[in-house]
Enzyme design. Sequence first.
Site, short mmCIF file in Angstrom:
data_model
loop_
_atom_site.label_atom_id
_atom_site.label_comp_id
_atom_site.label_asym_id
_atom_site.label_seq_id
_atom_site.Cartn_x
_atom_site.Cartn_y
_atom_site.Cartn_z
N GLU A 185 27.31 23.20 90.59
CA GLU A 185 26.70 24.41 89.47
C GLU A 185 27.09 23.71 88.20
O GLU A 185 27.26 22.82 87.94
CB GLU A 185 27.55 25.76 89.57
CG GLU A 185 27.40 26.36 90.77
CD GLU A 185 28.14 27.72 91.11
OE1 GLU A 185 28.81 28.02 90.12
OE2 GLU A 185 27.80 28.33 91.92
N CYS A 222 21.79 23.61 94.95
CA CYS A 222 22.30 24.04 96.05
C CYS A 222 22.68 22.94 97.12
O CYS A 222 22.34 21.83 97.06
CB CYS A 222 21.27 24.80 97.12
SG CYS A 222 20.77 26.43 96.27
N GLU A 251 22.24 22.39 100.12
CA GLU A 251 21.04 21.78 100.72
C GLU A 251 20.44 20.59 100.23
O GLU A 251 19.90 19.66 100.83
CB GLU A 251 20.05 22.93 101.30
CG GLU A 251 20.53 23.93 102.30
CD GLU A 251 21.34 25.09 101.62
OE1 GLU A 251 21.79 24.82 100.47
OE2 GLU A 251 21.15 26.08 102.07
N CYS A 258 18.27 29.65 100.38
CA CYS A 258 17.48 30.35 99.44
C CYS A 258 15.92 30.04 99.65
O CYS A 258 15.99 28.95 100.54
CB CYS A 258 18.19 30.02 97.89
SG CYS A 258 17.60 28.47 97.40
N CYS A 279 15.24 26.21 99.01
CA CYS A 279 15.86 25.41 100.03
C CYS A 279 15.03 25.27 101.07
O CYS A 279 14.93 24.39 101.95
CB CYS A 279 17.35 25.64 100.15
SG CYS A 279 18.29 24.87 98.70
N1 THU Z 1 23.88 28.16 97.31
C1 THU Z 1 23.87 26.98 97.92
O1 THU Z 1 24.41 26.07 97.83
N2 THU Z 1 23.02 27.19 99.40
C2 THU Z 1 22.73 28.52 99.86
O2 THU Z 1 22.01 28.34 100.98
C3 THU Z 1 22.78 29.60 98.94
C4 THU Z 1 23.43 29.63 97.73
C5 THU Z 1 24.76 28.15 96.14
C6 THU Z 1 23.95 28.03 94.90
C7 THU Z 1 24.97 28.80 93.87
O3 THU Z 1 25.73 27.47 93.32
C8 THU Z 1 25.88 29.75 94.66
O4 THU Z 1 25.44 29.25 96.10
C9 THU Z 1 25.71 31.01 94.41
O5 THU Z 1 24.46 31.52 94.49
#
Ligand code: THU
Length: 130
Positions: free
Chosen positions: A42, A51, A53, A84, A87
């Site tokens: 983040e 993310c 992925e 998401c 991804c």
């Molecule tokens: N996030 C992921 O890394 N992968 C997912 O499949 C769902 C969401 C992360 C993005 C963000 O840093 C946190 O989860 C909250 O949305």
Amino acid sequence: MSDLKQAALAVRRNAHAPYSGFRVGAALRTASGNVYAGCNVENVSYPEGTCAEAGAIAAMVAAGEREIAEIYVVADSPVPVSPCGGCRQRIAEFARPDVRVTMATTRGAQRVATMGELLPGAFGADHFEV
Ligand code: THU
């Protein structure tokens, strides 16, 4: 599968998620059998975060590979974490529709779906000519 689970759980510990507090780990196996992992990273400028992925895919491509055979995603969520929309498109770039996607919680719940089930009618290279 357990090697992907181990890799995803291990990389999840390195997630940089001070804003959401939601740590995610992803691990994928390529057609050649190698495993690549990534965690969410983040940013204080929220939209710049990436993310888990995306991190795993970047590691795979950086290593010179392009074919995902299987992928596993884990978070400490009440129900198995679902990739998401962005991804799903990123995974679909390197995975055929029959590729197995395992979504898991750190407490052991799991849901398995194929890439085609997660992103039916995906926009792909066959939709345009280059
Ligand atoms: N996030 C992921 O890394 N992968 C997912 O499949 C769902 C969401 C992360 C993005 C963000 O840093 C946190 O989860 C909250 O949305």
